[in-house]
Scaffold this active site. Structure first.
Site, PDB file in Angstrom:
ATOM      1  N   ASN A 106       2.571   8.686  10.748  1.00 39.24           N
ATOM      2  CA  ASN A 106       2.538   9.957  10.126  1.00 39.24           C
ATOM      3  C   ASN A 106       1.215  10.631  10.512  1.00 39.24           C
ATOM      4  O   ASN A 106       0.800  11.488  10.214  1.00 39.24           O
ATOM      5  CB  ASN A 106       2.773  10.146   8.794  1.00 39.24           C
ATOM      6  CG  ASN A 106       4.164   9.700   8.458  1.00 39.24           C
ATOM      7  OD1 ASN A 106       5.111  10.083   8.886  1.00 39.24           O
ATOM      8  ND2 ASN A 106       4.163   8.679   7.151  1.00 39.24           N
ATOM      9  N   THR A 107       0.364   9.663  11.246  1.00 33.32           N
ATOM     10  CA  THR A 107      -0.799  10.278  11.844  1.00 33.32           C
ATOM     11  C   THR A 107      -0.740  10.091  13.402  1.00 33.32           C
ATOM     12  O   THR A 107      -0.264   9.354  13.989  1.00 33.32           O
ATOM     13  CB  THR A 107      -2.016   9.398  11.366  1.00 33.32           C
ATOM     14  OG1 THR A 107      -2.227   9.553  10.000  1.00 33.32           O
ATOM     15  CG2 THR A 107      -3.390   9.780  12.053  1.00 33.32           C
TER      16      THR A 107
ATOM     17  N   PHE B  62      -1.769   9.938   5.327  1.00 29.01           N
ATOM     18  CA  PHE B  62      -2.843   9.451   4.780  1.00 29.01           C
ATOM     19  C   PHE B  62      -3.568  10.327   3.767  1.00 29.01           C
ATOM     20  O   PHE B  62      -4.861  10.597   3.851  1.00 29.01           O
ATOM     21  CB  PHE B  62      -3.803   8.974   5.944  1.00 29.01           C
ATOM     22  CG  PHE B  62      -3.597   7.750   6.792  1.00 29.01           C
ATOM     23  CD1 PHE B  62      -2.558   6.800   6.236  1.00 29.01           C
ATOM     24  CD2 PHE B  62      -4.172   7.471   7.783  1.00 29.01           C
ATOM     25  CE1 PHE B  62      -2.260   5.744   6.832  1.00 29.01           C
ATOM     26  CE2 PHE B  62      -4.157   6.107   8.406  1.00 29.01           C
ATOM     27  CZ  PHE B  62      -3.026   5.267   8.096  1.00 29.01           C
TER      28      PHE B  62
ATOM     29  N   ASN C 173       8.925   9.386   4.019  1.00 29.73           N
ATOM     30  CA  ASN C 173       7.658   9.960   3.684  1.00 29.73           C
ATOM     31  C   ASN C 173       7.012  10.403   4.926  1.00 29.73           C
ATOM     32  O   ASN C 173       6.991   9.842   5.922  1.00 29.73           O
ATOM     33  CB  ASN C 173       6.789   9.097   2.761  1.00 29.73           C
ATOM     34  CG  ASN C 173       5.898   8.251   3.628  1.00 29.73           C
ATOM     35  OD1 ASN C 173       4.808   8.687   4.031  1.00 29.73           O
ATOM     36  ND2 ASN C 173       6.103   6.834   3.865  1.00 29.73           N
TER      37      ASN C 173
ATOM     38  N   ASN D  78       5.719  -1.714   8.307  1.00 31.18           N
ATOM     39  CA  ASN D  78       5.595  -0.451   7.571  1.00 31.18           C
ATOM     40  C   ASN D  78       6.750   0.240   7.634  1.00 31.18           C
ATOM     41  O   ASN D  78       7.899  -0.490   7.718  1.00 31.18           O
ATOM     42  CB  ASN D  78       4.561   0.177   8.362  1.00 31.18           C
ATOM     43  CG  ASN D  78       3.759   1.480   7.519  1.00 31.18           C
ATOM     44  OD1 ASN D  78       4.446   2.111   6.443  1.00 31.18           O
ATOM     45  ND2 ASN D  78       2.228   1.544   7.403  1.00 31.18           N
ATOM     46  N   THR D  79       6.860   1.514   7.569  1.00 30.77           N
ATOM     47  CA  THR D  79       8.085   2.243   7.518  1.00 30.77           C
ATOM     48  C   THR D  79       8.471   2.411   9.005  1.00 30.77           C
ATOM     49  O   THR D  79       7.798   2.380   9.835  1.00 30.77           O
ATOM     50  CB  THR D  79       7.912   3.693   7.293  1.00 30.77           C
ATOM     51  OG1 THR D  79       6.967   4.368   7.575  1.00 30.77           O
ATOM     52  CG2 THR D  79       7.435   3.740   5.631  1.00 30.77           C
TER      53      THR D  79
ATOM     54  N   SER E  75       1.066   3.565  10.355  1.00 29.53           N
ATOM     55  CA  SER E  75       1.789   4.712   9.894  1.00 29.53           C
ATOM     56  C   SER E  75       2.234   5.628  11.089  1.00 29.53           C
ATOM     57  O   SER E  75       1.496   5.865  11.986  1.00 29.53           O
ATOM     58  CB  SER E  75       0.630   5.422   9.266  1.00 29.53           C
ATOM     59  OG  SER E  75       1.163   6.804   8.882  1.00 29.53           O
TER      60      SER E  75
ATOM     61  N   GLY F  23      12.475  -2.907   2.595  1.00 31.95           N
ATOM     62  CA  GLY F  23      13.756  -3.352   2.234  1.00 31.95           C
ATOM     63  C   GLY F  23      14.348  -4.435   1.459  1.00 31.95           C
ATOM     64  O   GLY F  23      15.053  -4.844   0.831  1.00 31.95           O
TER      65      GLY F  23
ATOM     66  N   LYS G 113      -1.487  -4.761   9.588  1.00 29.39           N
ATOM     67  CA  LYS G 113      -0.002  -4.248   9.160  1.00 29.39           C
ATOM     68  C   LYS G 113       0.359  -3.616  10.197  1.00 29.39           C
ATOM     69  O   LYS G 113      -0.428  -2.607  10.828  1.00 29.39           O
ATOM     70  CB  LYS G 113      -0.454  -3.288   7.944  1.00 29.39           C
ATOM     71  CG  LYS G 113       1.182  -2.721   7.396  1.00 29.39           C
ATOM     72  CD  LYS G 113       1.080  -2.040   6.113  1.00 29.39           C
ATOM     73  CE  LYS G 113       2.425  -1.864   5.593  1.00 29.39           C
ATOM     74  NZ  LYS G 113       2.331  -1.352   4.171  1.00 29.39           N
TER      75      LYS G 113
ATOM     76  N   ALA H  17       0.902  -1.190   0.015  1.00 27.49           N
ATOM     77  CA  ALA H  17      -0.036   0.142  -0.244  1.00 27.49           C
ATOM     78  C   ALA H  17       0.757   1.478   0.094  1.00 27.49           C
ATOM     79  O   ALA H  17       2.029   1.064   0.488  1.00 27.49           O
ATOM     80  CB  ALA H  17      -0.805  -0.112   1.355  1.00 27.49           C
TER      81      ALA H  17
ATOM     82  N   LYS I 145      -2.535   4.968  -3.770  1.00 24.47           N
ATOM     83  CA  LYS I 145      -3.465   5.197  -2.562  1.00 24.47           C
ATOM     84  C   LYS I 145      -5.009   5.285  -3.034  1.00 24.47           C
ATOM     85  O   LYS I 145      -5.840   4.490  -2.263  1.00 24.47           O
ATOM     86  CB  LYS I 145      -3.157   6.548  -1.744  1.00 24.47           C
ATOM     87  CG  LYS I 145      -1.895   6.611  -1.137  1.00 24.47           C
ATOM     88  CD  LYS I 145      -1.668   8.006  -0.674  1.00 24.47           C
ATOM     89  CE  LYS I 145      -0.322   8.084   0.236  1.00 24.47           C
ATOM     90  NZ  LYS I 145      -0.393   7.358   1.235  1.00 24.47           N
TER      91      LYS I 145
ATOM     92  N   SER J  28      -3.517   3.876   2.044  1.00 26.06           N
ATOM     93  CA  SER J  28      -4.554   3.640   2.778  1.00 26.06           C
ATOM     94  C   SER J  28      -5.580   4.718   2.601  1.00 26.06           C
ATOM     95  O   SER J  28      -5.342   5.837   2.270  1.00 26.06           O
ATOM     96  CB  SER J  28      -4.012   3.981   4.262  1.00 26.06           C
ATOM     97  OG  SER J  28      -3.180   2.856   4.661  1.00 26.06           O
TER      98      SER J  28
ATOM     99  N   ASN K 155      -6.335  -1.150   1.698  1.00 25.42           N
ATOM    100  CA  ASN K 155      -5.767  -0.937   2.959  1.00 25.42           C
ATOM    101  C   ASN K 155      -6.549   0.294   3.670  1.00 25.42           C
ATOM    102  O   ASN K 155      -6.851   1.483   2.880  1.00 25.42           O
ATOM    103  CB  ASN K 155      -4.379  -0.526   2.882  1.00 25.42           C
ATOM    104  CG  ASN K 155      -3.653  -0.098   3.982  1.00 25.42           C
ATOM    105  OD1 ASN K 155      -4.035   0.758   4.826  1.00 25.42           O
ATOM    106  ND2 ASN K 155      -2.599  -0.882   4.159  1.00 25.42           N
TER     107      ASN K 155
END
Length: 343
Positions: A184-185, A124, A120, A253-254, A182, A304, A224, A71, A75, A95, A148
């Protein structure tokens, strides 16, 4: 046009060589602009048959091959068929959130070229579930489609957002992924811990059951999680997923961590790191998840994976499947076929 051919038709003679020639030009573009161009290019592709190489079955769902698109690339489900045409056995869009949201302020996507990595902090950004489902309905979908789902940043009830997401997409997806990983939220990763995770997964499972009671075939639910969880955290996630009757775990994830080996000045940017530097951590977390799950839950490896050798190593270690994304930026779209040829 050369960029379009290179991205959407890696079986075309010399396509990946063309991509390599174009990379210096592509890298002069802002990373997010290049991302948008890639999606537009893929949307022009006609799709095609998916190579059947070592098919995998998870929760009764057969994947024609064990190489999936993670994902984040598509998006909003704009290029489902074109991306499947690269050879992916599955494409995961999202997502997606219940309501559209712009995401974080720009710039928010960075190439770490020296490290073959990406950072990144997109947040979302998407046009919402309803708009994406209109595109899903038009896709031919020769492969497996995963959707996702996430929660809106300003939601008063994130558990309700996930339940609504599952309820809306389950009738249209081959599988649904619940993304609580994530970075980033703000506060989203807190949902990876029990008992919050138990509450969320119960709600998601109930939403799936409600769909089944309306005649929708049972849609597999995947979870995830982040590669930054410690061993106890992974054990908690596995326990919650098994208790809730989920069908697979995606690890991961990241990462918010930064290996000492990074050379790019952009490594200091806030957000999640993906690409080659994530491989060591991702391998370790895959091993922990497989050991803890002990066969109770299939584990899908992400992070990776940028070569046929790395993909094979994850599968040989016990991963049910692999997913890739950031590696396409550096290795080109032909990477998918190279992995399949190695398999």
């Amino acid at each position: 046009m050369g960029f379009v051919v290179a991205f959407v038709n890696p079986s075309h003679y010399g396509a990946n060589m063309l991509y390599d020639l174009l990379k210096p030009l592509i890298y002069t573009l802002d990373a997010e602009r290049a991302h948008r161009l890639a999606i537009r290019a893929a949307a022009l592709a006609p799709g095609g048959a998916i190579p059947r190489v070592r098919p995998v079955t998870i929760a009764g769902l057969e994947f024609p091959n064990p190489v999936g698109l993670a994902a984040g690339l598509d998006k909003d489900g704009e290029a489902i068929d074109g991306l499947m045409g690269l050879g992916f056995g599955s494409v995961e869009i999202g997502s997606l959130t219940p309501r559209p949201q712009a995401g974080n302020s720009k710039p928010r996507l960075f190439r770490l070229v020296e490290d073959r990595a990406v950072v990144n902090r997109m947040g979302f950004n998407n046009g919402g579930i309803d708009a994406a489902l209109e595109r899903v309905a038009k896709a031919k979908r020769p492969g497996v489609l995963g959707i996702n789902v996430g929660a809106n940043k300003d939601s008063d009830d994130r558990v309700a957002d996930y339940a609504l997401g599952v309820a809306k997409v389950a009738p249209h997806a081959d599988y649904v992924t619940i993304n609580v990983s994530s970075p980033n939220t703000p506060g989203l990763r807190d949902l990876q811990s029990r008992p919050a995770l138990d509450e969320l997964l119960r709600a998601a499972s109930a939403a799936r059951q409600a769909c089944a009671e309306r005649g929708v075939p049972r849609t597999p639910l995947f979870l995830k999680v982040a590669p930054d969880l410690d061993r106890d955290g992974i054990a908690g996630v596995v326990g919650a997923a098994v208790d809730a009757g989920l069908d697979a775990l995606i690890v991961g994830n990241t990462t918010i961590s930064r290996p000492d080996t990074l050379r790019s000045s952009l490594a200091k940017e806030a957000g999640g790191l993906s690409g080659r530097p994530l491989a060591v951590l991702a391998r370790a977390k895959l091993a922990e998840a497989l050991e803890i799950a002990d066969g109770a839950l299939p584990v899908i490896a992400v992070g990776g994976i940028d070569s046929p050798e790395e993909a094979l190593a994850r599968l040989d270690a016990g991963a049910a499947m692999v997913q890739i994304y950031s590696a396409l930026v550096f290795e080109g779209p032909g990477l998918v076929r190279r992995i399949l040829n190695a398999l």
